[in-house]
Design a protein around this motif. Structure first.
Motif, PDB file in Angstrom:
ATOM      1  N   UNK A  95       0.844  -1.202   0.000  1.00  0.00           N
ATOM      2  CA  UNK A  95       0.000   0.000   0.000  1.00  0.00           C
ATOM      3  C   UNK A  95       0.877   1.249   0.000  1.00  0.00           C
ATOM      4  N   UNK A  96       1.886   1.278   0.862  1.00  0.00           N
ATOM      5  CA  UNK A  96       2.770   2.450   0.939  1.00  0.00           C
ATOM      6  C   UNK A  96       3.622   2.594  -0.317  1.00  0.00           C
ATOM      7  N   UNK A  97       4.125   1.495  -0.844  1.00  0.00           N
ATOM      8  CA  UNK A  97       4.957   1.592  -2.040  1.00  0.00           C
ATOM      9  C   UNK A  97       4.124   2.052  -3.235  1.00  0.00           C
ATOM     10  N   UNK A  98       2.924   1.532  -3.376  1.00  0.00           N
ATOM     11  CA  UNK A  98       2.065   1.950  -4.488  1.00  0.00           C
ATOM     12  C   UNK A  98       1.774   3.437  -4.415  1.00  0.00           C
ATOM     13  N   UNK A  99       1.441   3.923  -3.215  1.00  0.00           N
ATOM     14  CA  UNK A  99       1.158   5.349  -3.052  1.00  0.00           C
ATOM     15  C   UNK A  99       2.392   6.187  -3.365  1.00  0.00           C
TER      16      UNK A  99
END
Length: 206
Positions: free
Chosen positions: A161-165
Motif C-alpha cells: 500500500x505504501x509503495x504503491x502510493x
C-alpha cells in the motif's frame, strides 16, 4: 466512529485506503491546509505541526501515516495487511521503514523545493540531488524485487500500500520507473479500495 482528518493528494490517502481495505466505518474530516486550518489551536492539539493525517478512534488521537495504518491493521485487521506471524510482520515493518525514509524522502524534498515550501525558502539547486537519491533508493529496492506481485511475495500488505502510493507520487513527478515497477504500480493502483478512499477524501471537501 473513527474520524480521519484528511487533505486530498496527501499522505492521508494512505490512511483512508487502509480503512477501506479493512472495511471499517469512518468519517473523513477535511482540513483546508491551504487556508490555514491546520494552524488553528484546536487542530494543533491533534497534530503539533498542523499536518494530516490524524486519526481519532475513541480516546486515541494518532498522527503520522505509518503509525496510523499500522495501528489500524494490527487492531482491526486480523492478519489482513499486517501478518500475524512475527517474522513476516517484521518484514513488513522493514519495508515500511525503507519506503518512508529512503524512497519517499527524496520525492518530498523535490516537492518541498518545487511548490510546498514558501518561495523564499526553496532551493532549486537541491532538486537534481533529490532525483538522484530517489533513483538510488529505487535501485536498492529493485535488487530485492524481481517482479513478484507483492513485496513479500504473498498477500497484499501495508508495505505494498505504501509503495504503491509512493510510486504514484514518483509517476506524477515524471520520474523514470523500471518496467517491473510500472506493472506493479498499475496492478495495485487499480484496487477498488483505493478509488473509494480517494472519493471519500474528495467528498469531504464539499
Amino acid at each position: 466512529m473513527i474520524t480521519l482528518y484528511t487533505y486530498p493528494r496527501s499522505r492521508s490517502l494512505r490512511a483512508a485506503w487502509t480503512l477501506e481495505e479493512l472495511g471499517l466505518e469512518y468519517q473523513c474530516q477535511h482540513v483546508a491546509l491551504d487556508k490555514g486550518e491546520g494552524q488553528t489551536p484546536a487542530y494543533l492539539a491533534r497534530h503539533p505541526d498542523g499536518k494530516v493525517p490524524v486519526l481519532e478512534d475513541g480516546e486515541l488521537t494518532l498522527f503520522e501515516s505509518s503509525a496510523i495504518c499500522r495501528y489500524l491493521a494490527e487492531h482491526y485487521g486480523n492478519g489482513k495487511l499486517l501478518p500475524t506471524n512475527a517474522a513476516e510482520r517484521a518484514l513488513v515493518d522493514q519495508w515500511l521503514s525503507f519506503i518512508v525514509t529512503e524512497v519517499e524522502q527524496p520525492l518530498w524534498t523535490q516537492a518541498k523545493h518545487t511548490f510546498a515550501l514558501p518561495e523564499e525558502k526553496r532551493v532549486p539547486a537541491v532538486i537534481p540531488t533529490a532525483e538522484w537519491e530517489f533513483q538510488r533508493a529505487l535501485g536498492a529496492l529493485e535488487r530485492r524485487f524481481q517482479g513478484q506481485e507483492t513485496l513479500l511475495g504473498g498477500d497484499f500488505t501495508l508495505a505494498d500500500l505504501f509503495l504503491t502510493h509512493t510510486l504514484s507520487w514518483a509517476i506524477g513527478m515524471k520520474h523514470r520507473l523500471p518496467e517491473p515497477f510500472l506493472i506493479y504500480h498499475k496492478r495495485h493502483a487499480q484496487r477498488p479500495s483505493l478509488a473509494k478512499a480517494g472519493e471519500r477524501e474528495q467528498a469531504a471537501t464539499q
